[in-house]
Motif scaffolding. Sequence first.
Motif, PDB file in Angstrom:
ATOM      1  N   LEU A  25      -0.012   9.793  -4.499  1.00  0.00           N
ATOM      2  CA  LEU A  25      -0.018   8.332  -4.586  1.00  0.00           C
ATOM      3  C   LEU A  25      -0.716   7.880  -5.864  1.00  0.00           C
ATOM      4  CD1 LEU A  25       0.617   5.635  -3.148  1.00  0.00           C
ATOM      5  CD2 LEU A  25      -1.650   5.812  -2.084  1.00  0.00           C
ATOM      6  N   ARG A  26      -0.041   7.046  -6.647  1.00  0.00           N
ATOM      7  CA  ARG A  26      -0.613   6.519  -7.887  1.00  0.00           C
ATOM      8  C   ARG A  26      -1.074   5.070  -7.708  1.00  0.00           C
ATOM      9  NH1 ARG A  26       1.073   9.403 -12.684  1.00  0.00           N
ATOM     10  NH2 ARG A  26       0.960   7.461 -13.872  1.00  0.00           N
ATOM     11  N   SER A  27      -0.217   4.224  -7.143  1.00  0.00           N
ATOM     12  CA  SER A  27      -0.578   2.821  -6.977  1.00  0.00           C
ATOM     13  C   SER A  27       0.264   2.171  -5.889  1.00  0.00           C
ATOM     14  CB  SER A  27      -0.399   2.045  -8.286  1.00  0.00           C
ATOM     15  OG  SER A  27       0.977   1.917  -8.601  1.00  0.00           O
ATOM     16  N   ILE A  28      -0.252   1.035  -5.384  1.00  0.00           N
ATOM     17  CA  ILE A  28       0.467   0.230  -4.399  1.00  0.00           C
ATOM     18  C   ILE A  28       0.306  -1.226  -4.801  1.00  0.00           C
ATOM     19  CG2 ILE A  28       0.681  -0.467  -1.979  1.00  0.00           C
ATOM     20  CD1 ILE A  28      -0.956   2.082  -1.279  1.00  0.00           C
ATOM     21  N   THR A  29       1.405  -1.945  -4.845  1.00  0.00           N
ATOM     22  CA  THR A  29       1.367  -3.383  -5.109  1.00  0.00           C
ATOM     23  C   THR A  29       2.188  -4.085  -4.037  1.00  0.00           C
ATOM     24  OG1 THR A  29       1.188  -2.989  -7.484  1.00  0.00           O
ATOM     25  CG2 THR A  29       1.852  -5.204  -6.789  1.00  0.00           C
ATOM     26  N   TYR A  30       1.560  -5.044  -3.390  1.00  0.00           N
ATOM     27  CA  TYR A  30       2.218  -5.883  -2.379  1.00  0.00           C
ATOM     28  C   TYR A  30       2.591  -7.188  -3.064  1.00  0.00           C
ATOM     29  CZ  TYR A  30       2.695  -8.975   1.661  1.00  0.00           C
ATOM     30  OH  TYR A  30       3.165  -9.881   2.578  1.00  0.00           O
ATOM     31  N   PHE A  31       3.774  -7.739  -2.753  1.00  0.00           N
ATOM     32  CA  PHE A  31       4.185  -8.975  -3.403  1.00  0.00           C
ATOM     33  C   PHE A  31       5.053  -9.828  -2.494  1.00  0.00           C
ATOM     34  CE2 PHE A  31       7.161  -5.629  -4.560  1.00  0.00           C
ATOM     35  CZ  PHE A  31       8.414  -6.200  -4.433  1.00  0.00           C
ATOM     36  N   ASN A  32       5.064 -11.116  -2.811  1.00  0.00           N
ATOM     37  CA  ASN A  32       6.027 -12.028  -2.210  1.00  0.00           C
ATOM     38  C   ASN A  32       6.685 -12.784  -3.358  1.00  0.00           C
ATOM     39  OD1 ASN A  32       4.344 -14.204  -2.961  1.00  0.00           O
ATOM     40  ND2 ASN A  32       3.448 -14.380  -0.927  1.00  0.00           N
ATOM     41  N   ARG A  33       7.408 -13.818  -3.071  1.00  0.00           N
ATOM     42  CA  ARG A  33       8.141 -14.531  -4.126  1.00  0.00           C
ATOM     43  C   ARG A  33       7.227 -15.210  -5.139  1.00  0.00           C
ATOM     44  NH1 ARG A  33      13.621 -15.315  -2.582  1.00  0.00           N
ATOM     45  NH2 ARG A  33      13.932 -14.737  -0.410  1.00  0.00           N
ATOM     46  N   PHE A  34       5.973 -15.452  -4.755  1.00  0.00           N
ATOM     47  CA  PHE A  34       5.111 -16.279  -5.584  1.00  0.00           C
ATOM     48  C   PHE A  34       3.859 -15.579  -6.116  1.00  0.00           C
ATOM     49  CE2 PHE A  34       7.140 -18.827  -2.247  1.00  0.00           C
ATOM     50  CZ  PHE A  34       8.003 -19.564  -3.034  1.00  0.00           C
ATOM     51  N   ASP A  35       3.499 -14.446  -5.548  1.00  0.00           N
ATOM     52  CA  ASP A  35       2.238 -13.829  -5.907  1.00  0.00           C
ATOM     53  C   ASP A  35       2.292 -12.325  -5.633  1.00  0.00           C
ATOM     54  OD1 ASP A  35      -0.339 -13.775  -6.883  1.00  0.00           O
ATOM     55  OD2 ASP A  35      -1.240 -14.774  -5.163  1.00  0.00           O
ATOM     56  N   TYR A  36       1.285 -11.621  -6.080  1.00  0.00           N
ATOM     57  CA  TYR A  36       1.182 -10.189  -5.830  1.00  0.00           C
ATOM     58  C   TYR A  36      -0.284  -9.796  -5.822  1.00  0.00           C
ATOM     59  CZ  TYR A  36       0.184  -9.698 -10.793  1.00  0.00           C
ATOM     60  OH  TYR A  36      -0.379  -9.799 -12.036  1.00  0.00           O
ATOM     61  N   VAL A  37      -0.545  -8.628  -5.252  1.00  0.00           N
ATOM     62  CA  VAL A  37      -1.880  -8.046  -5.305  1.00  0.00           C
ATOM     63  C   VAL A  37      -1.718  -6.537  -5.433  1.00  0.00           C
ATOM     64  CG1 VAL A  37      -2.107  -7.957  -2.770  1.00  0.00           C
ATOM     65  CG2 VAL A  37      -4.146  -7.853  -4.202  1.00  0.00           C
ATOM     66  N   GLN A  38      -2.439  -5.958  -6.392  1.00  0.00           N
ATOM     67  CA  GLN A  38      -2.448  -4.501  -6.491  1.00  0.00           C
ATOM     68  C   GLN A  38      -3.457  -4.011  -5.456  1.00  0.00           C
ATOM     69  OE1 GLN A  38      -3.575  -2.425 -10.197  1.00  0.00           O
ATOM     70  NE2 GLN A  38      -1.712  -1.251  -9.830  1.00  0.00           N
ATOM     71  N   VAL A  39      -2.958  -3.350  -4.455  1.00  0.00           N
ATOM     72  CA  VAL A  39      -3.751  -2.927  -3.310  1.00  0.00           C
ATOM     73  C   VAL A  39      -4.502  -1.631  -3.608  1.00  0.00           C
ATOM     74  CG1 VAL A  39      -3.563  -2.177  -0.896  1.00  0.00           C
ATOM     75  CG2 VAL A  39      -2.169  -4.081  -1.724  1.00  0.00           C
ATOM     76  N   TYR A  40      -3.906  -0.781  -4.423  1.00  0.00           N
ATOM     77  CA  TYR A  40      -4.501   0.529  -4.697  1.00  0.00           C
ATOM     78  C   TYR A  40      -4.113   0.970  -6.100  1.00  0.00           C
ATOM     79  CZ  TYR A  40      -5.144   5.607  -4.468  1.00  0.00           C
ATOM     80  OH  TYR A  40      -5.521   6.907  -4.728  1.00  0.00           O
ATOM     81  N   LEU A  41      -5.060   1.560  -6.796  1.00  0.00           N
ATOM     82  CA  LEU A  41      -4.803   2.207  -8.081  1.00  0.00           C
ATOM     83  C   LEU A  41      -5.656   3.465  -8.123  1.00  0.00           C
ATOM     84  CD1 LEU A  41      -3.438   2.124 -10.898  1.00  0.00           C
ATOM     85  CD2 LEU A  41      -5.491   0.937 -11.712  1.00  0.00           C
ATOM     86  N   ARG A  42      -5.004   4.610  -8.275  1.00  0.00           N
ATOM     87  CA  ARG A  42      -5.721   5.879  -8.298  1.00  0.00           C
ATOM     88  C   ARG A  42      -6.750   5.876  -9.426  1.00  0.00           C
ATOM     89  NH1 ARG A  42      -1.826  10.786  -8.481  1.00  0.00           N
ATOM     90  NH2 ARG A  42      -2.036  10.531 -10.717  1.00  0.00           N
ATOM     91  N   VAL A 101       5.444   1.148  -4.706  1.00  0.00           N
ATOM     92  CA  VAL A 101       4.495   2.250  -4.677  1.00  0.00           C
ATOM     93  C   VAL A 101       4.874   3.187  -5.806  1.00  0.00           C
ATOM     94  CG1 VAL A 101       3.632   4.177  -3.290  1.00  0.00           C
ATOM     95  CG2 VAL A 101       4.352   2.059  -2.155  1.00  0.00           C
ATOM     96  N   THR A 102       3.884   3.586  -6.595  1.00  0.00           N
ATOM     97  CA  THR A 102       4.158   4.587  -7.623  1.00  0.00           C
ATOM     98  C   THR A 102       3.537   5.908  -7.193  1.00  0.00           C
ATOM     99  OG1 THR A 102       2.235   3.981  -8.978  1.00  0.00           O
ATOM    100  CG2 THR A 102       4.322   2.878  -9.475  1.00  0.00           C
ATOM    101  N   THR A 103       4.228   6.984  -7.547  1.00  0.00           N
ATOM    102  CA  THR A 103       3.789   8.314  -7.134  1.00  0.00           C
ATOM    103  C   THR A 103       4.011   9.314  -8.266  1.00  0.00           C
ATOM    104  OG1 THR A 103       5.932   9.129  -6.329  1.00  0.00           O
ATOM    105  CG2 THR A 103       4.607   7.837  -4.772  1.00  0.00           C
ATOM    106  N   ASP A 104       3.367  10.465  -8.126  1.00  0.00           N
ATOM    107  CA  ASP A 104       3.722  11.634  -8.914  1.00  0.00           C
ATOM    108  C   ASP A 104       4.950  12.231  -8.227  1.00  0.00           C
ATOM    109  OD1 ASP A 104       1.496  11.389 -10.632  1.00  0.00           O
ATOM    110  OD2 ASP A 104       0.217  12.486  -9.234  1.00  0.00           O
ATOM    111  N   GLY A 105       5.383  13.391  -8.667  1.00  0.00           N
ATOM    112  CA  GLY A 105       6.548  14.031  -8.075  1.00  0.00           C
ATOM    113  C   GLY A 105       6.351  14.361  -6.601  1.00  0.00           C
ATOM    114  N   ILE A 106       7.279  13.897  -5.781  1.00  0.00           N
ATOM    115  CA  ILE A 106       7.265  14.190  -4.344  1.00  0.00           C
ATOM    116  C   ILE A 106       8.685  14.528  -3.922  1.00  0.00           C
ATOM    117  CG2 ILE A 106       5.228  12.790  -3.833  1.00  0.00           C
ATOM    118  CD1 ILE A 106       7.055  10.554  -2.836  1.00  0.00           C
ATOM    119  N   SER A 107       8.842  15.021  -2.714  1.00  0.00           N
ATOM    120  CA  SER A 107      10.164  15.406  -2.223  1.00  0.00           C
ATOM    121  C   SER A 107      10.920  14.196  -1.681  1.00  0.00           C
ATOM    122  CB  SER A 107      10.015  16.449  -1.108  1.00  0.00           C
ATOM    123  OG  SER A 107       9.482  15.830   0.061  1.00  0.00           O
ATOM    124  N   MET A 108      12.224  14.341  -1.535  1.00  0.00           N
ATOM    125  CA  MET A 108      13.036  13.272  -0.949  1.00  0.00           C
ATOM    126  C   MET A 108      12.556  12.970   0.466  1.00  0.00           C
ATOM    127  SD  MET A 108      15.294  11.261  -1.905  1.00  0.00           S
ATOM    128  CE  MET A 108      16.058   9.916  -1.080  1.00  0.00           C
TER     129      MET A 108
END
Length: 129
Positions: A25-42, A101-108
């Motif tokens: 796991l590299r990062s997580i960003t939650y968003f809606n039509r008007f705003d966003y929040v980066q929930v996690y950043l490694r 969600v951004t990640t390093d290499g993972i499986s399908m």
Amino acid sequence: MSNLLPDEAQEKLVTVCRTAVGDSLRSITYFNRFDYVQVYLRDDLEQEADLNSFIGNEWHDFKMTQDAYHGSELGDYQYTIRVFENGYLVRITLEDIGVFVTTDGISMQDFEALASATTEILDDWAIAE
């Protein structure tokens, strides 16, 4: 922390994503039509991404994808995987909310687990609103 997503919900989202993909796991960003929040950043990554541009692009692409494939034999849209030189971006979007969600290499199989678990949370939150 943002008012867009309560602390408890942010923690749940991080837990679900980390369970699905672990240390990839590299990062997580939650968003809606008007705003966003980066929930996690490694910790080993720098906060340099232009998230505002990412969000605009992801909303635009989600709507175009929905319209383009609506009614096709492929079935309903589930999620998008984007492949980059240094990792992957997975977009899971409902009508009014989404997560990338951004990640390093993972499986399908890991992508599918991530998308399934995240979609379940988003569905719950959409119903609660």
